[in-house]
Scaffold this motif. Structure first.
Motif, PDB file in Angstrom:
ATOM      1  N   UNK A  39      46.314  42.314  43.231  1.00 25.81           N
ATOM      2  CA  UNK A  39      47.057  42.624  42.202  1.00 25.81           C
ATOM      3  C   UNK A  39      47.403  41.124  41.352  1.00 25.81           C
ATOM      4  N   UNK A  40      47.464  40.154  42.111  1.00 26.97           N
ATOM      5  CA  UNK A  40      47.615  38.909  41.486  1.00 26.97           C
ATOM      6  C   UNK A  40      46.338  38.394  40.517  1.00 26.97           C
ATOM      7  N   UNK A  41      45.242  38.839  41.036  1.00 25.47           N
ATOM      8  CA  UNK A  41      44.041  38.689  40.133  1.00 25.47           C
ATOM      9  C   UNK A  41      44.004  39.327  39.021  1.00 25.47           C
ATOM     10  N   UNK A  42      44.485  40.565  39.166  1.00 27.01           N
ATOM     11  CA  UNK A  42      44.467  41.444  37.864  1.00 27.01           C
ATOM     12  C   UNK A  42      45.465  41.251  36.816  1.00 27.01           C
ATOM     13  N   UNK A  43      46.631  40.461  37.516  1.00 29.26           N
ATOM     14  CA  UNK A  43      47.537  40.240  36.533  1.00 29.26           C
ATOM     15  C   UNK A  43      47.791  38.549  36.122  1.00 29.26           C
TER      16      UNK A  43
END
Length: 233
Positions: free
Chosen positions: A185-189
């Motif tokens: 999630x952190x990578x995507x956002x």
């Protein structure tokens, strides 16, 4: 200046300013041209502003907070916004067009939703009509109810303050899967990833706020579980 020049060129002589030759090719490369992304926010943003039947000054101001054109670009942006307000094409048409082009890359579609949330929150609250609009767009984009709750939690604090909702995960998730989910999630956002996708720099503040909410939720879960957050570079 290139972004606004492209915007003006795309508006010139077009009845439907969401027409875009080659968008599918760019999506396949996991990139979206600045002007194409702008058209999505302009079209859907205008409909978002009037979702509850009226357009407030704060909503218009929020729109221009996302798009801050230089003097020579303001006229093109004004024209685009007015066209979107006046066209008979409904918001679902804009959403479906984008969903088809970027169906394999939900991060791009989530970027669009973030822009819509910024407009919706402009007057201090999201009305039921506006929430219905956002839910419908998210559904057309292919987001599940759980995914929409995660996106919503990045903009509006959950009533129960549940950090699991912010991360879009189940409370029974294992520690190992928790870390995997957070990294994904952190990578995507991450704001840098948003820029890499070709989104306009003007909306980076939205990504910064969202990333802060994700990190805070992850930190709270780690604290609840007595875990130590891994060091990051």
């Amino acid at each position: 200046m290139g972004f606004w020049r492209n915007l003006a060129d795309r508006l010139s002589g077009r009845d439907n300013f969401l027409d875009c030759e080659g968008c599918d090719d760019r999506a396949a490369a996991h990139r979206v041209n600045d002007a194409d992304f702008a058209m999505a926010l302009i079209g859907l943003g205008a409909k978002m502003a009037r979702a509850d039947g009226q357009v407030s000054r704060s909503e218009i101001r929020a729109f221009y907070e996302v798009f801050k054109p230089p003097p020579e670009g303001r006229e093109a942006l004004d024209r685009a916004f007015e066209l979107a307000m006046q066209t008979t094409l409904g918001f679902d048409g804009y959403a479906r067009r984008l969903a088809r082009r970027f169906r394999g890359y939900p991060a791009i579609l989530e970027d669009v939703l973030d822009g819509l949330f910024h407009v919706a929150k402009a007057d201090g609250m999201i009305t039921p009509d506006e929430m219905g609009y956002l839910e419908r767009v998210a559904d057309i984009f292919g987001f599940s109810e759980t995914e929409f709750r995660r996106i919503l939690a990045g903009h509006v604090e959950p009533e129960d303050g549940d950090p699991y909702v912010i991360l879009g995960i189940d409370a029974g998730i294992s520690d190992a899967d928790l870390r995997k989910a957070y990294r994904r999630i952190a990578s995507q956002n991450h704001p840098d990833r948003l820029i890499a996708r070709g989104a306009p720099l003007e909306i980076q503040r939205l990504a910064d706020e969202k990333m802060a909410a994700i990190n805070a939720a992850y930190g709270e879960i780690l604290s609840q579980r007595g875990l130590v957050a891994p060091l990051t570079n």
